[in-house]
Write a protein that holds these residues in place. Structure first.
Motif, short mmCIF file in Angstrom:
data_model
loop_
_atom_site.label_atom_id
_atom_site.label_comp_id
_atom_site.label_asym_id
_atom_site.label_seq_id
_atom_site.Cartn_x
_atom_site.Cartn_y
_atom_site.Cartn_z
N GLU A 51 35.12 49.65 58.63
CA GLU A 51 34.39 49.95 59.85
C GLU A 51 35.23 50.84 60.76
OE1 GLU A 51 31.66 47.25 62.58
OE2 GLU A 51 33.78 46.77 62.82
N ARG A 52 34.68 52.00 61.11
CA ARG A 52 35.35 52.90 62.05
C ARG A 52 34.37 53.98 62.49
NH1 ARG A 52 37.75 57.71 59.93
NH2 ARG A 52 37.36 57.93 57.74
N GLU A 53 34.70 54.57 63.61
CA GLU A 53 33.88 55.67 64.12
C GLU A 53 34.05 56.89 63.21
OE1 GLU A 53 31.66 55.80 66.61
OE2 GLU A 53 31.97 53.64 66.78
N SER A 54 32.96 57.57 62.94
CA SER A 54 33.03 58.77 62.11
C SER A 54 33.40 59.97 62.96
CB SER A 54 31.70 59.01 61.40
OG SER A 54 30.68 59.19 62.35
N GLN A 55 33.93 60.96 62.28
CA GLN A 55 34.29 62.21 62.93
C GLN A 55 33.63 63.35 62.17
OE1 GLN A 55 38.56 62.34 63.05
NE2 GLN A 55 38.71 60.26 63.81
N ALA A 56 33.45 64.47 62.84
CA ALA A 56 32.74 65.60 62.24
C ALA A 56 33.37 66.05 60.93
CB ALA A 56 32.67 66.75 63.23
N SER A 57 34.68 66.02 60.81
CA SER A 57 35.36 66.49 59.60
C SER A 57 35.62 65.38 58.59
CB SER A 57 36.70 67.13 59.99
OG SER A 57 37.54 66.14 60.58
N ASP A 58 35.04 64.23 58.83
CA ASP A 58 35.30 63.05 58.02
C ASP A 58 34.61 63.07 56.67
OD1 ASP A 58 36.80 60.82 58.17
OD2 ASP A 58 35.43 59.67 59.40
N LEU A 59 35.31 62.57 55.68
CA LEU A 59 34.69 62.20 54.41
C LEU A 59 34.49 60.70 54.46
CD1 LEU A 59 36.86 64.25 51.89
CD2 LEU A 59 34.56 64.76 52.72
N SER A 60 33.28 60.25 54.33
CA SER A 60 33.01 58.83 54.53
C SER A 60 33.09 58.01 53.25
CB SER A 60 31.65 58.64 55.18
OG SER A 60 30.64 59.19 54.36
N VAL A 61 33.28 58.66 52.10
CA VAL A 61 33.38 57.93 50.83
C VAL A 61 34.56 58.49 50.04
CG1 VAL A 61 32.23 57.40 48.65
CG2 VAL A 61 30.89 57.52 50.75
N ALA A 62 35.35 57.60 49.46
CA ALA A 62 36.44 58.00 48.57
C ALA A 62 36.35 57.16 47.31
CB ALA A 62 37.79 57.77 49.26
N ALA A 63 36.72 57.73 46.18
CA ALA A 63 36.67 57.01 44.91
C ALA A 63 38.06 57.02 44.28
CB ALA A 63 35.67 57.66 43.97
N THR A 64 38.39 55.93 43.60
CA THR A 64 39.66 55.81 42.89
C THR A 64 39.36 55.59 41.41
OG1 THR A 64 40.69 54.79 44.81
CG2 THR A 64 41.79 54.47 42.71
N PHE A 65 40.05 56.34 40.57
CA PHE A 65 39.90 56.20 39.13
C PHE A 65 41.21 55.74 38.53
CE2 PHE A 65 36.63 59.16 40.29
CZ PHE A 65 35.57 58.85 39.45
N THR A 66 41.14 54.89 37.51
CA THR A 66 42.29 54.54 36.70
C THR A 66 42.19 55.38 35.44
OG1 THR A 66 42.35 52.30 37.56
CG2 THR A 66 43.44 52.68 35.45
N VAL A 67 43.25 56.11 35.14
CA VAL A 67 43.24 57.02 33.99
C VAL A 67 44.36 56.61 33.05
CG1 VAL A 67 43.41 59.42 33.24
CG2 VAL A 67 42.37 58.87 35.47
N SER A 68 43.98 56.20 31.85
CA SER A 68 45.00 55.87 30.86
C SER A 68 45.47 57.16 30.20
CB SER A 68 44.44 54.91 29.81
OG SER A 68 43.41 55.53 29.09
N GLY A 69 46.76 57.27 29.93
CA GLY A 69 47.31 58.44 29.29
C GLY A 69 47.46 59.64 30.21
N LEU A 70 47.45 59.42 31.53
CA LEU A 70 47.54 60.52 32.48
C LEU A 70 48.86 61.27 32.37
CD1 LEU A 70 46.22 62.08 34.76
CD2 LEU A 70 47.20 60.44 36.35
N ASP A 71 49.98 60.55 32.20
CA ASP A 71 51.29 61.20 32.07
C ASP A 71 51.32 62.14 30.88
OD1 ASP A 71 52.26 59.95 34.34
OD2 ASP A 71 53.10 58.27 33.20
N ALA A 72 50.79 61.70 29.75
CA ALA A 72 50.76 62.54 28.55
C ALA A 72 49.87 63.76 28.76
CB ALA A 72 50.27 61.73 27.37
N LEU A 73 48.78 63.58 29.44
CA LEU A 73 47.88 64.69 29.72
C LEU A 73 48.56 65.73 30.60
CD1 LEU A 73 45.01 65.93 29.54
CD2 LEU A 73 44.49 64.65 31.62
N CYS A 74 49.30 65.28 31.59
CA CYS A 74 49.96 66.20 32.53
C CYS A 74 51.11 66.97 31.90
CB CYS A 74 50.46 65.43 33.76
SG CYS A 74 49.11 64.82 34.78
N THR A 75 51.68 66.46 30.82
CA THR A 75 52.80 67.15 30.19
C THR A 75 52.33 68.16 29.14
OG1 THR A 75 53.06 65.37 28.56
CG2 THR A 75 54.41 65.27 30.59
N ARG A 76 51.03 68.22 28.88
CA ARG A 76 50.51 69.19 27.91
C ARG A 76 50.54 70.58 28.47
NH1 ARG A 76 45.04 67.51 25.15
NH2 ARG A 76 44.64 66.02 26.76
#
Length: 76
Positions: A51-76
């Motif tokens: 709960e909070r006041e919104s602002q004109a530049s606000d993003l009101s939704v954020a998503a979090t993903f769990t990614v398996s093997g991300l380190d290996a993907l980033c080293t490619r």
């Protein structure tokens, strides 16, 4: 590599009307604290209501993903 949605954060102007929808109508179990609620969807995704006041530049939704093997993907 696989990616799974694990958390969604939704900023709301008023917590009670949001709880009426997510908890009471959709039936998501909720843990409450002042200005904040954590709900759990049936597939284990956490839905956080903040709960909070919104602002004109606000993003009101954020998503979090769990990614398996991300380190290996980033080293490619």
């Amino acid at each position: 590599m696989s990616a799974a949605l694990t958390r969604v954060v939704i900023s709301v102007r008023a917590l009670e009307p949001a709880l009426t929808f997510y908890r009471d109508l959709l039936g998501l179990p909720a843990q409450l604290s002042p200005g904040f609620a954590m709900l759990t969807a049936g597939n284990g995704v956490e839905v956080f209501l903040h709960e909070r006041e919104s602002q004109a530049s606000d993003l009101s939704v954020a998503a979090t993903f769990t990614v398996s093997g991300l380190d290996a993907l980033c080293t490619r």
